[in-house]
Design an enzyme around this catalytic site. Structure first.
Site, PDB file in Angstrom:
ATOM      1  NE  ARG A   1      -3.708  -2.151   2.643  1.00  0.00           N
ATOM      2  CZ  ARG A   1      -3.647  -3.485   2.670  1.00  0.00           C
ATOM      3  NH1 ARG A   1      -2.469  -4.081   2.653  1.00  0.00           N
ATOM      4  NH2 ARG A   1      -4.749  -4.208   2.711  1.00  0.00           N
TER       5      ARG A   1
ATOM      6  CG  HIS B   1      -3.007   3.400   6.071  1.00  0.00           C
ATOM      7  ND1 HIS B   1      -3.450   3.521   7.359  1.00  0.00           N
ATOM      8  CD2 HIS B   1      -3.289   4.598   5.487  1.00  0.00           C
ATOM      9  CE1 HIS B   1      -3.980   4.731   7.555  1.00  0.00           C
ATOM     10  NE2 HIS B   1      -3.887   5.405   6.433  1.00  0.00           N
TER      11      HIS B   1
ATOM     12  NE  ARG C   1      -3.586  -4.161   6.128  1.00  0.00           N
ATOM     13  CZ  ARG C   1      -2.879  -3.036   5.937  1.00  0.00           C
ATOM     14  NH1 ARG C   1      -3.467  -1.865   6.022  1.00  0.00           N
ATOM     15  NH2 ARG C   1      -1.582  -3.097   5.675  1.00  0.00           N
TER      16      ARG C   1
ATOM     17  CG  ASN D   1      -6.730   7.432   9.973  1.00  0.00           C
ATOM     18  OD1 ASN D   1      -6.503   6.317   9.509  1.00  0.00           O
ATOM     19  ND2 ASN D   1      -6.333   8.541   9.392  1.00  0.00           N
TER      20      ASN D   1
ATOM     21  CG  PHE E   1      -3.821  11.713   0.222  1.00  0.00           C
ATOM     22  CD1 PHE E   1      -3.848  11.780   1.603  1.00  0.00           C
ATOM     23  CD2 PHE E   1      -3.572  10.481  -0.369  1.00  0.00           C
ATOM     24  CE1 PHE E   1      -3.638  10.647   2.386  1.00  0.00           C
ATOM     25  CE2 PHE E   1      -3.360   9.348   0.401  1.00  0.00           C
ATOM     26  CZ  PHE E   1      -3.398   9.421   1.782  1.00  0.00           C
TER      27      PHE E   1
ATOM     28  NE  ARG F   1     -10.288   8.269   3.052  1.00  0.00           N
ATOM     29  CZ  ARG F   1     -10.708   7.730   4.189  1.00  0.00           C
ATOM     30  NH1 ARG F   1     -11.607   8.369   4.924  1.00  0.00           N
ATOM     31  NH2 ARG F   1     -10.248   6.573   4.596  1.00  0.00           N
TER      32      ARG F   1
ATOM     33  CE1 TYR G   1      -9.265   6.174   0.559  1.00  0.00           C
ATOM     34  CE2 TYR G   1      -8.754   4.117   1.663  1.00  0.00           C
ATOM     35  CZ  TYR G   1      -8.743   5.496   1.641  1.00  0.00           C
ATOM     36  OH  TYR G   1      -8.203   6.201   2.692  1.00  0.00           O
TER      37      TYR G   1
ATOM     38  NE  ARG H   1      -3.127  -2.948  -1.691  1.00  0.00           N
ATOM     39  CZ  ARG H   1      -2.563  -3.978  -1.066  1.00  0.00           C
ATOM     40  NH1 ARG H   1      -1.257  -4.105  -1.057  1.00  0.00           N
ATOM     41  NH2 ARG H   1      -3.289  -4.857  -0.432  1.00  0.00           N
TER      42      ARG H   1
HETATM   43 FE1  HDE Z   1      -6.542   6.699   3.083  1.00  0.00          FE
HETATM   44  N1  HDE Z   1      -5.738   5.583   1.559  1.00  0.00           N
HETATM   45  N2  HDE Z   1      -6.586   8.299   1.863  1.00  0.00           N
HETATM   46  N3  HDE Z   1      -7.206   7.871   4.618  1.00  0.00           N
HETATM   47  N4  HDE Z   1      -6.486   5.140   4.307  1.00  0.00           N
HETATM   48  C1  HDE Z   1      -5.379   4.297   1.646  1.00  0.00           C
HETATM   49  O1  HDE Z   1      -5.914   2.675   0.056  1.00  0.00           O
HETATM   50  C2  HDE Z   1      -6.451   8.272   0.528  1.00  0.00           C
HETATM   51  C3  HDE Z   1      -7.521   9.189   4.556  1.00  0.00           C
HETATM   52  C4  HDE Z   1      -6.993   5.065   5.563  1.00  0.00           C
HETATM   53  O2  HDE Z   1      -5.989  -1.182   6.056  1.00  0.00           O
HETATM   54  C5  HDE Z   1      -5.007   3.724   0.320  1.00  0.00           C
HETATM   55  O3  HDE Z   1      -5.966   0.409  -0.003  1.00  0.00           O
HETATM   56  C6  HDE Z   1      -6.696   9.580  -0.010  1.00  0.00           C
HETATM   57  C7  HDE Z   1      -8.272   9.598   5.712  1.00  0.00           C
HETATM   58  C8  HDE Z   1      -6.782   3.754   6.103  1.00  0.00           C
HETATM   59  O4  HDE Z   1      -6.047  -1.456   3.886  1.00  0.00           O
HETATM   60  C9  HDE Z   1      -5.219   4.882  -0.653  1.00  0.00           C
HETATM   61  C10 HDE Z   1      -6.963  10.397   1.062  1.00  0.00           C
HETATM   62  C11 HDE Z   1      -8.397   8.476   6.474  1.00  0.00           C
HETATM   63  C12 HDE Z   1      -6.145   3.034   5.100  1.00  0.00           C
HETATM   64  C13 HDE Z   1      -5.703   5.971   0.263  1.00  0.00           C
HETATM   65  C14 HDE Z   1      -6.912   9.583   2.230  1.00  0.00           C
HETATM   66  C15 HDE Z   1      -7.721   7.414   5.782  1.00  0.00           C
HETATM   67  C16 HDE Z   1      -5.985   3.927   3.982  1.00  0.00           C
HETATM   68  C17 HDE Z   1      -3.672   3.054   0.235  1.00  0.00           C
HETATM   69  C18 HDE Z   1      -7.230  11.877   1.062  1.00  0.00           C
HETATM   70  C19 HDE Z   1      -9.071   8.333   7.842  1.00  0.00           C
HETATM   71  C20 HDE Z   1      -5.658   1.599   5.172  1.00  0.00           C
HETATM   72  C21 HDE Z   1      -3.935   1.568   0.141  1.00  0.00           C
HETATM   73  C22 HDE Z   1      -8.341  12.275   0.375  1.00  0.00           C
HETATM   74  C23 HDE Z   1     -10.480   8.526   7.817  1.00  0.00           C
HETATM   75  C24 HDE Z   1      -6.706   0.632   4.722  1.00  0.00           C
HETATM   76  C25 HDE Z   1      -5.357   1.445   0.071  1.00  0.00           C
HETATM   77  C26 HDE Z   1      -6.212  -0.784   4.910  1.00  0.00           C
HETATM   78  C27 HDE Z   1      -5.416   3.558   2.759  1.00  0.00           C
HETATM   79  C28 HDE Z   1      -6.074   7.168  -0.206  1.00  0.00           C
HETATM   80  C29 HDE Z   1      -7.105  10.112   3.523  1.00  0.00           C
HETATM   81  C30 HDE Z   1      -7.641   6.098   6.331  1.00  0.00           C
HETATM   82  C31 HDE Z   1      -4.010   5.276  -1.468  1.00  0.00           C
HETATM   83  C32 HDE Z   1      -6.615   9.949  -1.482  1.00  0.00           C
HETATM   84  C33 HDE Z   1      -8.845  10.989   5.993  1.00  0.00           C
HETATM   85  C34 HDE Z   1      -7.177   3.260   7.485  1.00  0.00           C
HETATM   86  O5  HDE Z   1      -6.169   4.563  -1.607  1.00  0.00           O
END
Ligand code: HDE
Length: 714
Positions: A84, A87, A124, A160, A173, A370, A374, A381
């Protein structure tokens, strides 16, 4: 009598077990060895020799003809999938969500309305910045992503452990992540924000200052996944049968309460057990004490949104629990470890766009981004649009549509029809039960803009800071000084202090002093002046809401030959009653022979079991044992770290010389250094340990604390 932590409980199978698949429409052949005892190739051909490749002569070249050898190496070469982008380091477990209170007034979602319904889950946990092989105790946000396999399809809350985010618009981001991760030329530092690029970006991005307060706080160094809150961050929407919407923010509240470690401790844990968090969760589940969380919601309507001080679409803001209380509607227990790390934890694909009927989105520009990211990332991946066919990602309801083919297609439907509408039959859309988007009324000029309602970057950062206890404020100051001291450019350090001046003058002064800045820089020009009228929120402090219980925590009992068996027994009994856990640490891994002749088996040799791995420690030693350990640096570190990290320390009288030699003289003893004069005191000691740390001690023994006190914040 032995420590039980991490002992093999037999819950996990050690022998490999294989699932057998019959090909499409095929029958499985029952042949000798198909019970899992004979090794086969991927084609199912039994293998005769797995030790030697096929050669021409004993010392000759390996032959291409050896299809087993080539297939084995070929498969190995392709074992990795891209980690990833963020994360990468994570740990997943299964569980179940049970709904206690219906939200039928607000939503049609069955998972939130059918009281008593048990919904399987996969969660996770993760760190954000580090690569897959990094350590668990990085100062970082923790991911807390939850997949609910509901009766209406999969619903993901990709949460989070911190309720706000660095940025307001998803377009930033890639920048915040690039800045936080290792620098591109040198490839380090790994898993930490303590470097110029991160703080450079932050200093130029004032909207991140609220999040900075959180990640510089102890929230970013949790003691365990089990002692963390989770937050959906964005305002989502619940939708009722009439299409009416209600805003909702999702919260996960740990039943064991919140707890963090100290920074000096975190640094040492990373060296002694880089897998500290994953091991903790694995142990808790396999030992039969699975952690639980309440699922809570903050519900509000447009009227509240209109009169709230900040924009509810701005993910750099919270809604304080004092303003909208968190309503607990159910709970989830995480009670099953994975069978296979890769198949489940690595291949699980969370998507914020995974919602079920009755749950929808808002226009939060972070959430909107987001919802694209995702799904896109899963394709990269997992390599195929068919990633939903992988068992961990597949919903536990029928999937019925005409999407077909692609890499690794596992479930193309039978029959002639693959389009809709058609005259042959098959699934059709259904407006009654199907997903309906919230019919928002949105109008406006098409433009790349940031709403003026997002302009206040400091008021809630200040509110967070003033809501902390003095010791927690000190930790924020210490963390800022630590991180900025790793930045090489003075202007980068100064700019952050300029922002801090808009948050709290004492904090700015302490950090400037800690960095040795010659003078306080001018405050950073703020778009909107900081509000000082926001009341402190108790819910923001870990210490104020402490659990006051040692339940689920871990006691380290240091024993030597000749130590008191009755004291060891009494401690174990008190620990087990809570329930908490313990580990025996001794000079030899075989254990120690106590004064009644019993051998107590050790879980750790002292060199491998430093006190940073425990929440409290007991020194149960003999005179000879104390004398021996007093000459041993590791044993002295065990004691002095436990003291320095504010832990409760119980000791039998024989341990006094060891305490003394470790720098804890009788005059240093405080309410947290407790003599075990009789076995009955073991119970009292464990009760006292419920306070978790002796915070006053830190203010006496830490240099930074002195400067903080001088500045008057504590
Ligand atoms: Fe993520 N984030 N994120 N994030 N995020 C990923 O998705 C992204 C954000 C969070 O255990 C990615 O599968 C963008 C906030 C968790 O598999 C990716 C933005 C919050 C996890 C991605 C955010 C998160 C990710 C990387 C800004 C809290 C792990 C691999 C707009 C609410 C999930 C994947 C797991 C993972 C993009 C911001 C939480 C790249 C574009 C805010 C817990 O898609």
């Amino acid at each position: 009598m032995t420590g039980t932590i991490g002992k093999d409980t037999g819950a996990q199978s050690h022998a490999a077990e294989f699932e057998t698949f019959a090909g499409e429409g095929g029958e499985l052949h029952q042949i000798a060895g198909s019970d899992g005892t004979v090794l086969t190739t991927q084609q199912g051909v039994p293998v005769a020799d797995d030790q030697n490749s096929l050669k021409l002569g004993e010392r000759g070249p390996t032959l291409l003809e050896d299809f087993h050898f080539r297939e084995k190496i070929f498969h190995f070469d392709h074992e990795r999938i891209p980690e990833r982008v963020v994360h990468a380091r994570g740990f997943g477990v299964h569980g179940t969500f049970t709904l206690d209170e219906s939200l039928a007034e607000y939503t049609t979602a069955k998972v939130l309305t059918e009281v008593g319904e048990q919904t399987p889950m996969f969660v996770r946990f993760s760190t954000v910045a580090g690569n897959k092989g990094s350590f668990d105790l990085a100062r970082d946000v923790r991911g807390f992503a939850a997949k609910f396999y509901t009766k209406e399809g999969n619903w993901d809350i990709v949460a989070n452990n911190i309720p706000v985010f660095f940025i307001q618009d998803a377009i930033k981001f890639p920048d915040v992540v690039h800045a936080a991760k290792q620098e591109p030329d040198r490839g380090f530092p790994q898993a930490q924000t303590a470097h110029d690029n991160f703080w450079d970006f932050i200093g130029l991005t004032p909207e991140s200052m609220h999040m900075i307060m959180w990640i510089m706080s102890d929230r970013a160094i949790p003691r365990s996944f089990r002692f963390m809150e989770g937050f959906g961050v964005h305002s989502f929407r619940l939708i009722d049968a009439e299409g009416k919407g209600t805003y909702v923010k999702f919260h996960f509240k740990p039943k064991l309460g919140l707890q963090s470690v100290m920074w000096n401790e975190a640094l040492k844990i990373n060296g002694s057990d880089p897998d500290f968090h994953r091991r903790d969760l694995w142990d808790a589940i396999t030992m039969g004490t699975p952690p639980e969380w309440d699922l809570g919601v903050q519900l509000f309507d447009d009227d509240f949104a209109d009169q709230f001080e900040f924009d509810v679409l701005d993910s750099t803001k919270i809604i304080p629990e004092e303003q909208i209380p968190v309503r607990r509607i159910g709970s989830f227990v995480l009670d099953r470890v994975v069978d296979n790390f890769f198949a489940e934890t690595e291949q699980v694909a969370f998507c914020t766009q995974n919602v079920v009927p009755g749950i929808g989105f808002t226009n939060d520009p972070l959430l909107q981004g987001r919802n694209f990211s995702y799904l896109d990332t899963q394709l990269k991946r997992l390599g195929s649009p068919n990633f939903t066919h992988i068992p961990i990602n597949a919903p536990k309801v029928p999937v019925q549509n005409f999407q077909q083919d692609g890499h690794m297609a596992m479930r193309n439907p039978k029959g002639r029809v693959n389009y809709e509408p058609n005259s042959w039959g098959g699934p059709r859309e259904n407006p009654e039960i199907g997903y309906r988007h919230f019919a928002a009324q949105d109008t406006g000029r098409k433009a790349q803009v940031r709403s003026a309602t997002f302009a206040d970057h400091y008021s809630q950062a200040r509110q967070f800071f003033v809501s902390q206890t003095p010791i927690e404020q000190k930790h924020i100051g210490d963390a800022l000084v630590f991180e900025l001291s790793k930045c090489e450019r003075i202007d980068i350090r100064q700019r952050i202090v300029a922002h801090l001046r808009n948050i709290d003058e004492t904090l700015a002064t302490v950090v400037a002093d800690g960095l040795g800045l010659p003078a306080l820089p001018e405050p950073f020009p703020a778009a909107v002046p900081t509000r000082t009228d926001l009341p402190p929120s108790e819910a923001l402090s870990i210490v104020k809401r402490g659990p006051q219980s040692f339940e689920g925590r871990k006691l380290g009992i240091l024993v030597t030959d000749g130590a008191s068996a009755s004291v060891v027994k009494a401690l174990v009994k008190a620990v087990e009653a809570l329930p908490a856990v313990y580990e025996i640490i001794s000079p030899k891994i075989a254990g120690a022979t106590l004064d009644d002749g019993t051998l107590v088996e050790a879980k750790q040799k002292i060199d491998g079991g430093p006190s940073v791995l425990y929440d409290a420690v007991a020194l149960v030693v003999s005179d000879e044992g104390a004398a021996m350990l007093s000459e041993d640096k590791t044993a002295k570190d065990f004691v002095s770290d436990a003291f320095g990290h504010g832990k409760f320390i119980a000791y039998t009288a024989e341990a006094l010389p060891l305490l003394e030699r470790a720098g804890v003289a009788a005059s240093d003893h405080d309410a947290g250094v407790i003599a075990l004069k009789s076995t009955s005191e073991a119970q009292t000691f464990l009760e006292t340990c419920g306070q978790l740390r002796v915070w006053d001690r830190e203010l006496k023994i830490d240099l930074d604390a002195a400067s903080f006190l001088k500045a008057g914040a504590a």
